[in-house]
Enzyme design. Structure first.
Site, mmCIF file in Angstrom:
data_model
loop_
_atom_site.group_PDB
_atom_site.id
_atom_site.type_symbol
_atom_site.label_atom_id
_atom_site.label_comp_id
_atom_site.label_asym_id
_atom_site.label_seq_id
_atom_site.Cartn_x
_atom_site.Cartn_y
_atom_site.Cartn_z
ATOM 1 N N ASP A 47 0.825 -1.209 0.000
ATOM 2 C CA ASP A 47 0.000 0.000 0.000
ATOM 3 C C ASP A 47 0.859 1.260 0.000
ATOM 4 O O ASP A 47 0.527 2.250 0.638
ATOM 5 C CB ASP A 47 -0.976 -0.008 1.170
ATOM 6 C CG ASP A 47 -0.286 -0.283 2.499
ATOM 7 O OD1 ASP A 47 0.951 -0.418 2.493
ATOM 8 O OD2 ASP A 47 -0.971 -0.360 3.524
ATOM 9 N N ASP A 77 6.699 -4.799 13.518
ATOM 10 C CA ASP A 77 7.356 -3.487 13.559
ATOM 11 C C ASP A 77 7.472 -2.970 14.992
ATOM 12 O O ASP A 77 8.470 -2.355 15.358
ATOM 13 C CB ASP A 77 6.657 -2.480 12.637
ATOM 14 C CG ASP A 77 5.164 -2.384 12.867
ATOM 15 O OD1 ASP A 77 4.598 -3.308 13.487
ATOM 16 O OD2 ASP A 77 4.562 -1.395 12.441
#
Lengths: 660, 461
Positions: free
Chosen positions: A395, A476
């Protein structure tokens, strides 16, 4: 053989000599019977030999021919097999062939069946609200696209208009409503439905049920609608049964020139829908971009891993921008798809790239995290010589100078052990806070969203202790933990080289995206020369910061930093403000300041040793946390650092949403 | 009069038939040479055999690959050997000066070329152009073994072999893939159901019977038979590799099943041990390679590879095997120079030699020397306290390449027999307490060292 050779020699001797030669010969022959006999047998033998050689030659040629024929034979078999398969298919594409479809619309359930096969069934609670759209290939009846637009919610109707406009003329469209599909169905969308020939669609009301089948740009093949009698109740369930006459395959396909690229395009366009002009017959958009190569490209042989899920339209947009970036090398790109989804794989194949599918293991965030691990391991397995890998997500838009940015900075990762990554994304780089595409920063937070990973870091530190599936951690967040980061920093640009356009992700909702990502600055200038790249090394950078602070003008600390007038209306100045920050993890004032600067405030991003750098009104603006930051030494002793009160508890910030 | 006529007719017949015969001979020769290459063409001419099918096929193939930027190099063992011999004979003359067709005109079914896949940029167009040029091509592809080690990934298939046939000669193009451990790998040429088994005599191919592993060769350009080709810079080394290139993949699927049953040890200690064991193995491999000594993974390290494709975290040492005929006296000093001091030395070169070196972080490197008998192999063990000797028997085995912790290393090809000899049929079950004197099913007492020899055969440091 000799006599054959001698004849040309004889010719110049003339006729007389020839005649005498013949006479002598004749004379000799008549006189020596034995010799004559010998010559006769010789001639006969000669004839025999000729015949034998002839026969051998014929036999040999035959054998060679039959050998040469041996290979095509199986091919003929194969053709035969195909031929045998052909008739039903031909019958299939004959104009008489029809498909019967059933379309059901109700409050709690929708389904679509084509020729008895259910192609859509949704009766899940609290899910799949809105207008379901299915696109069928008009020649084969194959499902080419399946979408649901929650037109009860804002902006979804725009997405529907966008999608329907991209569908090629002639395709079969099937629409059905589940629960509610009219609340945010605006006029543009209604006009489009009218143009498709729908009667009820444009008049769709609150909690109506509706089923529609029609050709795009052609006749309506069936429609049923039931009005909701009252606000609190739904329309009756409707079941639409109709026949779709199929057209011939030639009609359904475009006539593009027969090239390798168009073969890929044809394969793609006959399978899926909703990609707009890439499948346009007249003027298809290119699928090969050949951007300018970069001179002295240091990242030409760095593998690029694109991490993808099942958002093929995003992937399509992402790969287009990636393949258009200067210095890209397509054979280094691998797309890792989380799950056995066909459509993302079709998109990958359209661009002629390498795609790898990953059987999903685990759930939600842990699934993403396991997918990341598998993808990174696979990348370094496929490119064992690589020292780095570029990690991208589906994205993201990629800036035209993405690879140029990396090419100019990647040597830092090799030379500076205090670096954790290079990232193309500046968390605080909004339209109003980022200015200089040539400027780089060091930050303690790992932004992700287009970044470079060092192989040694992955192989020696991250991979062995990567969170296991049962941990349910975000990869992350895990990478940002101090145990992993160990005080190392990332290099980021002031103006981001990637743009996060994703909305429908795991960790995203529309509002969130609008507030935190939409106004992000994105570099569109090609070939930016980065400034003083070597001053980004640890010691040099700290010296540079001290120099900047020395020449910075100190802002008026008596003013409210949330007021626009806090920064003077100048251009090109460097300003500094000191805020209160008691300990390394005291971000109370910073969070409030970030809030009123309208930048990322959900957690702390973009800090370097208690210092933040950004732009305000085209002035470089530094914020130092006192006394935690070592840069506090630059604060004049008399100055009191700014303190901002956190808001009362019950309001709170929106939950622990974070970036993916 | 009639007699003269008869003679004249006969003579005329002879003349025409001989003319006819000559024409046929000429045609036949042309035809044969087009078919069997140099077979008949050795008779005459200065550019012998340049019209042979091989030479034509190779020439066309080289034209094709250079126009399409396909970075191929010649790996044909026969031709490389000829080149090598030729090179030794006349070191000073260049290859181009010879006017005979020496290399590509020997009648053969195949010429083998290779290609490094990662250097190849445009795979797609190549195939079509080859077919347009008259080649009939067969592409053999398979799934990518580099993804096997990772849970549940499936990707696009990778090309393993191309066979392109022109008339009766075929070019076999072996596709080498880069693997972790700085080596090149080629796949097994497996004919799937729909492939025409008579396309070429597959049995005669020199590559593809098994998967293979090779050192990454440096390349050089040479011109032979008027054609410019790339060959490995060190053809001798490459030729030596070919017969021993067989590669076996780790059993990743079984390893995953193992970890599902017994769970992997992910504690910090296990990770630290694995890391230092890996570094020790890498150092040992580097040192032995420099000496030119072959070695393979033995005992626990081999079991770890076979059972779980990783180092067993509680094994506490790294075990290697070396054939005693490969023993070199400077092994000990080489290891010491590499920073691995000798810990103990048992036995002697003639009998039961075993060396042990001390690595970092308390990880030990054990090297067992294997002795070959007519029907089995064995290595020895010595108990330091008592001077007792032990013998561990193994069925005979050969060596194969495999990949282990990002390295190309040898293991016994007949791994299962080797492991079952050492650990019994229950090797699949992890055992943490292992007594090397009694636990192995293949251990035998082998007498005792005479006390007079103890100083030599039991050295502890």
């Amino acid at each position: 053989m000799d006599d054959w050779k001698s004849s040309p020699l004889i010719k110049p001797f003339g006729a007389r000599k020839k005649r005498s030669w013949y006479l002598t010969w004749k004379y000799k022959l008549t006189n020596q019977r034995a010799l004559r006999r010998f010559c006769q047998t010789g001639a006969v033998l000669f004839l025999l030999v000729t015949v034998i050689v002839n026969i051998k030659l014929i036999l040999d040629t035959r054998r060679a021919i039959s050998e040469a024929n041996e290979d095509p034979e199986p091919e003929q078999d194969y053709d035969d097999a195909l031929g045998r398969l052909e008739p039903p298919r031909r019958r299939g594409s004959s104009p008489q062939r029809v498909l019967d479809v059933e379309v059901y619309s109700s409050r709690s359930k929708v389904y679509v069946a084509v020729d008895g096969t259910t192609v859509l069934e949704d009766e899940a609670r609290e899910q799949g609200r809105g207008i379901h759209v299915i696109v069928l290939n008009q020649a084969t009846g194959h499902v080419m696209a399946k979408r649901v637009f929650d037109t009860y919610s804002p902006h979804e109707d725009e997405a529907m208009v966008l999608f329907l406009n991209m569908v090629a003329p002639g395709r079969v469209l099937i629409c059905t409503v589940k629960d509610e599909g009219s609340f945010h169905l605006k006029d543009t969308a209604k006009a489009l439905l009218r143009s498709l020939g729908s009667q009820a669609g444009p008049a769709l009301g609150w909690r109506d049920t509706w089923a529609f089948v029609g050709r795009k740009g052609g006749p309506v093949l069936g429609e049923k609608h039931s009005k909701s009698p009252a606000l609190s109740s739904w329309g009756d369930p409707v079941l639409l049964k109709t026949d779709i006459p199929l057209s011939s395959a030639e009609e359904a396909e475009c006539h593009w020139a027969d090239t390798e690229l168009n073969r890929r395009r044809r394969r793609f366009c006959s399978k899926v829908e909703g990609y707009g002009s890439v499948c346009s017959c007249k003027d298809p958009t290119p699928i090969e971009f050949s951007p300018d190569p970069l001179p002295d490209n240091k990242v030409l042989n760095v593998p690029v891993a694109v991490i993808a899920g099942n958002r093929p339209n995003y992937l399509y947009r992402m790969l287009r921008s990636l393949l258009s970036a200067q210095g890209v090398s397509p054979q280094m790109i691998t797309v890792f798809i989380d799950g056995y989804y066909e459509e993302p794989m079709d998109v990958v194949a359209l661009f002629g790239l390498r795609g790898i599918q990953h059987t999903p293991i685990s759930i939600k965030n842990a699934r993403v995290s396991q997918h990341y691990k598998a993808s990174l391991t696979a990348t370094f397995n496929l490119f064992p010589e690589a020292k780095f890998a570029v990690v991208l997500e589906e994205d993201l838009d990629i800036a035209v100078d993405f690879f140029s940015f990396l090419s100019q900075s990647i040597h830092l990762l090799e030379e500076d052990d205090s670096l954790y990554c290079i990232s193309a994304w500046n968390d605080q780089g909004y339209e109003h806070t980022a200015e200089d595409p040539a400027l780089l920063y060091r930050v303690e937070t790992m932004p992700g969203l287009g970044w470079v990973l060092r192989k040694s870091l992955y192989k020696e530190e991250l991979e062995p202790k990567w969170p296991t599936p049962e941990k349910l951690w975000d990869w992350d967040m895990w990478m940002r933990m101090p145990e992993q980061r160990r005080g190392r920093e990332c290099i980021i640009p002031d103006v981001s080289r990637s743009y996060h356009f994703g909305i429908v992700g795991l960790n995203m909702n529309g509002y969130f995206h609008e507030a935190y990502f939409k106004k992000h600055k994105f570099n569109t200038v090609p070939g930016v020369q980065l400034k003083n790249v070597d001053s980004l090394k640890k010691e040099a950078y700290e010296v540079e910061i001290l120099r900047l602070l020395s020449e910075a003008e100190i802002l008026d600390h008596s003013k409210n930093p949330c007021e626009d007038s806090f920064l003077p209306d100048t251009e090109g100045h460097t300003y500094v403000a000191f805020i209160q920050m008691e300990k390394d993890d005291d971000f109370t004032t910073w969070t409030q300041l970030a809030k009123c600067l309208h930048i990322w405030d959900l957690d702390v991003r973009g800090n370097h040793r208690g210092l933040w750098r950004l732009f305000r009104k085209k002035n470089h603006f530094l914020v130092v946390g006192v006394p935690a930051s070592p840069y506090s030494v630059k604060k004049p002793p008399s100055l009191t650092p700014i303190f901002l009160e956190p808001p009362p508890k019950e309001e709170g910030a929106p939950g622990a949403a974070e970036q993916t | 009069m009639s007699r003269i006529n008869k003679n004249v007719i006969l003579a005329l017949l002879t003349l025409t038939s001989s003319a006819f015969l000559l024409f046929q001979l000429y045609y036949y020769k042309y035809y044969l040479s087009a078919k069997n290459g140099a077979g008949l063409s050795k008779s005459k001419g200065s550019r012998i055999g340049f019209d042979s099918t091989q030479w034509h096929a190779v020439k066309k193939f080289i034209m094709l690959t250079s126009s399409q930027n396909v970075p191929v190099f010649l790996v044909d063992p026969l031709i490389l050997e000829m080149i090598n011999k030729n090179f030794e004979q006349n070191k000073n003359t260049s290859y181009g000066t010879v006017s005979d067709c020496k290399f590509f005109c020997v009648p053969r079914d195949f010429t083998a070329f290779a290609l490094q896949n990662h250097l190849w940029k445009n795979e797609e167009g190549w195939f079509q152009i080859a077919e347009d040029m008259g080649f009939q091509c067969l592409k053999i592809q398979s799934k990518d073994p580099r993804l096997d080690g990772i849970d549940s990934l499936s990707g696009t298939e990778i090309p393993l072999h191309y066979i392109c046939k022109l008339a009766t000669h075929a070019i076999h193009l072996v596709v080498f893939h880069e693997r972790s451990g700085n080596y090149l790998w080629h796949g097994h040429l497996r004919l799937k159901g729909h492939i025409d088994r008579k396309f070429v005599p597959f049995r005669k191919l020199q590559f593809g019977r098994y998967p293979g592993a090779f050192d990454r060769p440096d390349l050089q350009h040479i011109t032979i038979d008027g054609l410019e080709v790339q060959i490995p810079k060190d053809p001798v080394h490459f030729l030596e590799e070919i017969p021993h290139s067989r590669f076996i993949e780790c059993r990743y699927k079984e390893a995953r099943a193992f970890f599902q049953q017994y769970l992997d040890d992910n504690t910090v200690e296990a990770m630290v041990f694995r890391k230092s064991a890996k570094e020790l193995l890498q150092l040992a491999a580097k040192t032995l390679k420099k000496l030119g000594v072959r070695f393979w993974l033995s005992s626990g390290t081999c079991l770890g590879w076979y059972r779980q494709c990783n180092i067993i975290p509680y094994s506490k040492d790294v075990d290697l095997g070396i054939f005693i005929q490969d023993y070199k006296s400077d092994i000990i000093t080489a290891f010491q120079d590499a920073g691995l001091p000798l810990k103990h030395k048992f036995g002697k070169v003639e009998d039961s030699l075993e060396l042990s070196f001390q690595g970092k972080d308390d990880v030990k490197l054990d090297i067992f020397f294997f002795y070959e008998e007519t029907d089995h192999m064995w290595n020895g063990g010595t108990q330091a306290k008592t001077g007792k000797k032990f013998k561990y028997l193994f069925p005979k085995f050969t060596l194969c390449w495999t990949e282990f912790v990002d390295m190309k290393v040898h293991v016994p090809c007949e791994t299962i027999d080797y492991i079952e000899a050492n650990y019994g049929k229950t090797w699949k079950i992890p055992v943490k307490t292992w007594d090397w004197k009694h636990s192995p099913p293949n251990v035998q007492p082998n007498g005792i060292w005479p006390i007079s020899e103890w100083d030599e055969v039991i050295q502890l440091y």
